[in-house]
Design an enzyme around this catalytic site. Structure first.
Site, mmCIF file in Angstrom:
data_model
loop_
_atom_site.group_PDB
_atom_site.id
_atom_site.type_symbol
_atom_site.label_atom_id
_atom_site.label_comp_id
_atom_site.label_asym_id
_atom_site.label_seq_id
_atom_site.Cartn_x
_atom_site.Cartn_y
_atom_site.Cartn_z
ATOM 1 N N SER A 119 0.846 -1.191 0.000
ATOM 2 C CA SER A 119 0.000 0.000 0.000
ATOM 3 C C SER A 119 0.887 1.248 0.000
ATOM 4 C CB SER A 119 -0.955 -0.062 1.204
ATOM 5 O OG SER A 119 -2.022 0.827 1.063
ATOM 6 N N HIS A 136 -7.597 -5.954 0.441
ATOM 7 C CA HIS A 136 -6.422 -5.083 0.499
ATOM 8 C C HIS A 136 -5.324 -5.691 1.369
ATOM 9 C CE1 HIS A 136 -4.442 -1.238 -0.084
ATOM 10 N NE2 HIS A 136 -4.200 -1.173 1.212
#
Length: 259
Positions: free
Chosen positions: A97, A231
């Site tokens: 990320s 995610h």
């Protein structure tokens, strides 16, 4: 086992599972709000020839008393300065990320002095650098920050439901989001190492099209690999992820691991 800081002591780097016979080092850059401990299980799953070095940003865990870094130029300069003495072995970067942005930009910053030091970049759950995502992050208040984190999911989102932990974590998250909103990608020469993008099947923040867009950022080959999940697909998957990473690095993913 003690957490070591070798070969040069650094507040920025943690080695949870030393590998004295390592032939390659894997530097792991955490997500926004995350710390080096996010990669402890991955480090423990590494084979003898790969040593995992986890980055520890200021403002969290054992660096909680330090303010978060909110200026990208400062962050990258300090990361490069910390990592440079560890480049006595070939290095791979894995960033998750926000960490993918930092890994990519740190590799670019190191390249003039160490053009062949980084042998592969793994960009995890992150849009390509030239895609401007800053409009998603000017979050007006704490509730907006919490809502954004809840949408991404993961174990950290659940911990934010505990009031005491939420109060400790929110300043770190705000600092990391300020770091990202203040950063503007500057076009430059592509990397000269292979680039692997890793995503979760259900991660709407990094679609297959987003992952494919990383191709322009290397001249050495680009690929996309997808794991089941969202995610934070990597949570609870340390062994499987390590096998994948070592395979891409040309190491033996089936080698005997340290306990």
């Amino acid at each position: 086992m003690p957490v070591l800081k070798t070969p040069t002591a650094s507040a920025w780097l943690r080695v949870f599972a030393p590998r004295p016979a390592a032939r390659t080092r894997l530097f792991c850059f955490p997500h926004a709000g995350g710390g080096a401990s996010a990669f402890r299980e991955l480090a423990e799953a590494a084979p003898p020839e790969l040593e995992v070095v986890a980055v520890q940003y200021p403002g969290r865990q054992d660096r909680f008393d330090e303010p978060p870094v909110t200026d990208m130029a400062v962050m990258l300069r300090e990361l490069a300065r910390a990592i440079e003495p560890w480049l006595d072995l070939p290095a791979a970067f894995f960033g998750h990320s926000m960490g993918a942005t930092l890994a990519f930009e740190t590799a670019r910053l190191l390249r003039p002095r160490h053009p062949a030091a980084v042998v592969r970049l793994f960009a995890s759950a992150r849009k390509a650098p030239h895609i401007d995502t800053r409009d998603r992050l000017p979050l007006p208040d704490d509730e907006a920050v919490l809502a954004y984190v809840r949408r991404l999911g993961g174990a950290g989102a659940g911990l934010l439901e505990i009031p005491e932990l939420r109060e400790l974590t929110l300043p770190t998250l705000r600092g990391d989001f300020q770091l990202l909103t203040g950063h503007r990608y500057a076009p430059g020469a592509p990397l000269t190492c292979p680039l692997t993008v890793v995503t979760g099947t259900d991660d709407s923040s990094c679609t297959p099209q987003d992952a494919a867009a990383w191709a322009r950022h290397t001249v050495a080959g680009h690929e996309v690999h997808t794991f089941p999940g969202g995610h934070f697909y990597l949570e609870g998957r340390a062994g499987e992820l390590m096998d994948f990473l070592t395979g891409r690095l040309g190491l033996d993913p089936a080698g005997d691991r340290h306990a």
